[in-house]
Design a protein around this motif. Structure first.
Motif, PDB file in Angstrom:
ATOM      1  N   PRO A 139       0.807  -1.228   0.000  1.00 20.51           N
ATOM      2  CA  PRO A 139       0.000   0.000   0.000  1.00 20.51           C
ATOM      3  C   PRO A 139       0.839   1.276   0.000  1.00 20.51           C
ATOM      4  CG  PRO A 139      -0.756  -1.529   1.683  1.00 20.51           C
ATOM      5  CD  PRO A 139       0.573  -2.025   1.207  1.00 20.51           C
ATOM      6  N   GLN A 140       0.339   2.266  -0.692  1.00 24.75           N
ATOM      7  CA  GLN A 140       0.915   3.615  -0.605  1.00 24.75           C
ATOM      8  C   GLN A 140      -0.113   4.457   0.164  1.00 24.75           C
ATOM      9  OE1 GLN A 140       4.083   4.541  -1.594  1.00 24.75           O
ATOM     10  NE2 GLN A 140       4.347   2.344  -1.789  1.00 24.75           N
ATOM     11  N   CYS A 141      -0.994   5.170  -0.514  1.00 18.47           N
ATOM     12  CA  CYS A 141      -2.016   5.913   0.259  1.00 18.47           C
ATOM     13  C   CYS A 141      -3.013   4.953   0.903  1.00 18.47           C
ATOM     14  CB  CYS A 141      -2.745   6.925  -0.613  1.00 18.47           C
ATOM     15  SG  CYS A 141      -4.072   6.217  -1.631  1.00 18.47           S
ATOM     16  N   GLY A 142      -3.199   3.785   0.277  1.00 18.51           N
ATOM     17  CA  GLY A 142      -4.073   2.754   0.841  1.00 18.51           C
ATOM     18  C   GLY A 142      -5.506   2.762   0.358  1.00 18.51           C
ATOM     19  N   TYR A 143      -5.901   3.834  -0.323  1.00 15.90           N
ATOM     20  CA  TYR A 143      -7.336   3.985  -0.621  1.00 15.90           C
ATOM     21  C   TYR A 143      -7.905   2.830  -1.445  1.00 15.90           C
ATOM     22  CZ  TYR A 143     -11.764   6.308  -1.206  1.00 15.90           C
ATOM     23  OH  TYR A 143     -13.102   6.613  -1.152  1.00 15.90           O
ATOM     24  N   CYS A 144      -7.147   2.364  -2.422  1.00 19.98           N
ATOM     25  CA  CYS A 144      -7.661   1.308  -3.319  1.00 19.98           C
ATOM     26  C   CYS A 144      -7.474  -0.084  -2.735  1.00 19.98           C
ATOM     27  CB  CYS A 144      -6.919   1.366  -4.648  1.00 19.98           C
ATOM     28  SG  CYS A 144      -5.209   0.762  -4.513  1.00 19.98           S
ATOM     29  N   GLN A 145      -6.726  -0.178  -1.624  1.00 16.10           N
ATOM     30  CA  GLN A 145      -6.150  -1.462  -1.251  1.00 16.10           C
ATOM     31  C   GLN A 145      -7.135  -2.480  -0.699  1.00 16.10           C
ATOM     32  OE1 GLN A 145      -2.885  -2.509  -1.734  1.00 16.10           O
ATOM     33  NE2 GLN A 145      -2.634  -0.673  -2.985  1.00 16.10           N
ATOM     34  N   SER A 146      -8.177  -2.044  -0.020  1.00 23.04           N
ATOM     35  CA  SER A 146      -9.115  -3.062   0.464  1.00 23.04           C
ATOM     36  C   SER A 146      -9.798  -3.739  -0.713  1.00 23.04           C
ATOM     37  CB  SER A 146     -10.127  -2.478   1.457  1.00 23.04           C
ATOM     38  OG  SER A 146     -10.787  -1.375   0.898  1.00 23.04           O
ATOM     39  N   ILE A 182      -8.025  -0.135 -10.176  1.00 23.89           N
ATOM     40  CA  ILE A 182      -7.177   1.028 -10.472  1.00 23.89           C
ATOM     41  C   ILE A 182      -6.531   1.529  -9.183  1.00 23.89           C
ATOM     42  CG2 ILE A 182      -7.207   3.429 -11.247  1.00 23.89           C
ATOM     43  CD1 ILE A 182      -9.538   2.580 -13.115  1.00 23.89           C
ATOM     44  N   CYS A 183      -5.222   1.785  -9.265  1.00 20.76           N
ATOM     45  CA  CYS A 183      -4.488   2.349  -8.132  1.00 20.76           C
ATOM     46  C   CYS A 183      -3.809   3.625  -8.610  1.00 20.76           C
ATOM     47  CB  CYS A 183      -3.438   1.347  -7.631  1.00 20.76           C
ATOM     48  SG  CYS A 183      -2.357   2.069  -6.379  1.00 20.76           S
ATOM     49  N   ARG A 184      -4.241   4.753  -8.063  1.00 23.30           N
ATOM     50  CA  ARG A 184      -3.671   6.026  -8.529  1.00 23.30           C
ATOM     51  C   ARG A 184      -2.238   6.202  -8.026  1.00 23.30           C
ATOM     52  NH1 ARG A 184      -7.579   9.842  -4.798  1.00 23.30           N
ATOM     53  NH2 ARG A 184      -7.007   8.821  -2.866  1.00 23.30           N
ATOM     54  N   CYS A 185      -1.836   5.405  -7.027  1.00 23.20           N
ATOM     55  CA  CYS A 185      -0.450   5.479  -6.545  1.00 23.20           C
ATOM     56  C   CYS A 185       0.474   4.581  -7.362  1.00 23.20           C
ATOM     57  CB  CYS A 185      -0.371   5.069  -5.079  1.00 23.20           C
ATOM     58  SG  CYS A 185      -1.336   6.107  -3.983  1.00 23.20           S
ATOM     59  N   GLY A 186      -0.063   3.788  -8.266  1.00 22.27           N
ATOM     60  CA  GLY A 186       0.783   2.969  -9.138  1.00 22.27           C
ATOM     61  C   GLY A 186       1.462   1.812  -8.445  1.00 22.27           C
ATOM     62  N   THR A 187       0.751   1.100  -7.599  1.00 26.89           N
ATOM     63  CA  THR A 187       1.349  -0.026  -6.867  1.00 26.89           C
ATOM     64  C   THR A 187       1.323  -1.336  -7.666  1.00 26.89           C
ATOM     65  OG1 THR A 187      -0.763  -0.610  -5.819  1.00 26.89           O
ATOM     66  CG2 THR A 187       0.657   0.948  -4.632  1.00 26.89           C
ATOM     67  N   PHE A 188       1.086  -1.265  -8.942  1.00 29.15           N
ATOM     68  CA  PHE A 188       0.807  -2.487  -9.713  1.00 29.15           C
ATOM     69  C   PHE A 188       1.935  -3.523  -9.669  1.00 29.15           C
ATOM     70  CE2 PHE A 188      -1.675   0.982 -11.662  1.00 29.15           C
ATOM     71  CZ  PHE A 188      -2.941   0.518 -11.353  1.00 29.15           C
TER      72      PHE A 188
HETATM   73  S1  FES Z   1      -2.378   2.755  -2.816  1.00 32.59           S
HETATM   74 FE1  FES Z   1      -3.085   4.791  -3.259  1.00 32.59          FE
HETATM   75  S2  FES Z   1      -4.691   4.457  -4.710  1.00 32.59           S
HETATM   76 FE2  FES Z   1      -3.739   2.528  -4.524  1.00 32.59          FE
END
Ligand code: FES
Ligand code: FES
Length: 150
Positions: A95-102, A130-136
């Motif tokens: 996770p980066q910001c975490g928003y997409c992670q759950s 989609i992950c705006r932090c680019g954790t792909f």
């Molecule tokens: S970890 Fe930030 S949107 Fe995916």
């Protein structure tokens, strides 16, 4: 009135049957781990399991899930033990910001149930969150690590 089982617990929900499951979970049941991103089934932030299958809860009306078993991110760990996807996520600092992670984790948990050893192609086809932090890249590594763990 709709009867749902959410994370193993029975709930009677008294709202408009057209209400999206996402809002039932967040507003009526108080489970805010499931996130709102786009509202149009594109981003995957709202992914939960319905009878074990990953679904984008922003686009599923309450009427479609009455009587079904819903699992959210809050119910993925069992008896205090993290799911192997959650463990891999921690090990690989996904996770980066975490928003997409759950939503990402719920989608991956469903994929591994269906395909315990997914190829990169399987991952690309199944995990369209989609992950705006680019954790792909980290997501892909962690999926393979989770698949390799017991
Ligand atoms: S970890 Fe930030 S949107 Fe995916
Ligand atoms: S909020 Fe449901 S897919 Fe984006």
């Amino acid at each position: 009135m709709a009867a749902l089982t959410i994370n193993g617990k029975a709930h009677e929900i008294d709202v408009d049957p057209n209400t999206p499951l996402l809002w039932v979970l967040r507003e009526n049941v108080g489970l805010t781990g499931t996130k709102y991103g786009c509202g149009i089934a594109q981003c995957g932030a709202c992914t939960v399991h319905v009878d074990g299958v990953a679904m984008r809860s922003c686009s599923v009306p309450l009427s479609a899930v009455a009587g079904k078993q819903i699992t959210t991110i809050e119910g993925l760990a069992q008896n205090g033990v993290l799911h192997k996807v959650q463990k891999a996520w921690i090990d690989h600092d996904v996770p980066q910001c975490g928003y997409c992670q759950s939503g990402m984790i719920m989608a991956v948990a469903a994929l591994l149930k269906e395909k315990p050893k997914p190829t990169n192609k399987d991952i690309d086809e199944a995990i369209t969150n989609i992950c705006r932090c680019g954790t792909f890249q980290q997501v892909r590594q962690a999926i393979h690590a989770a698949a390799a763990s017991a």
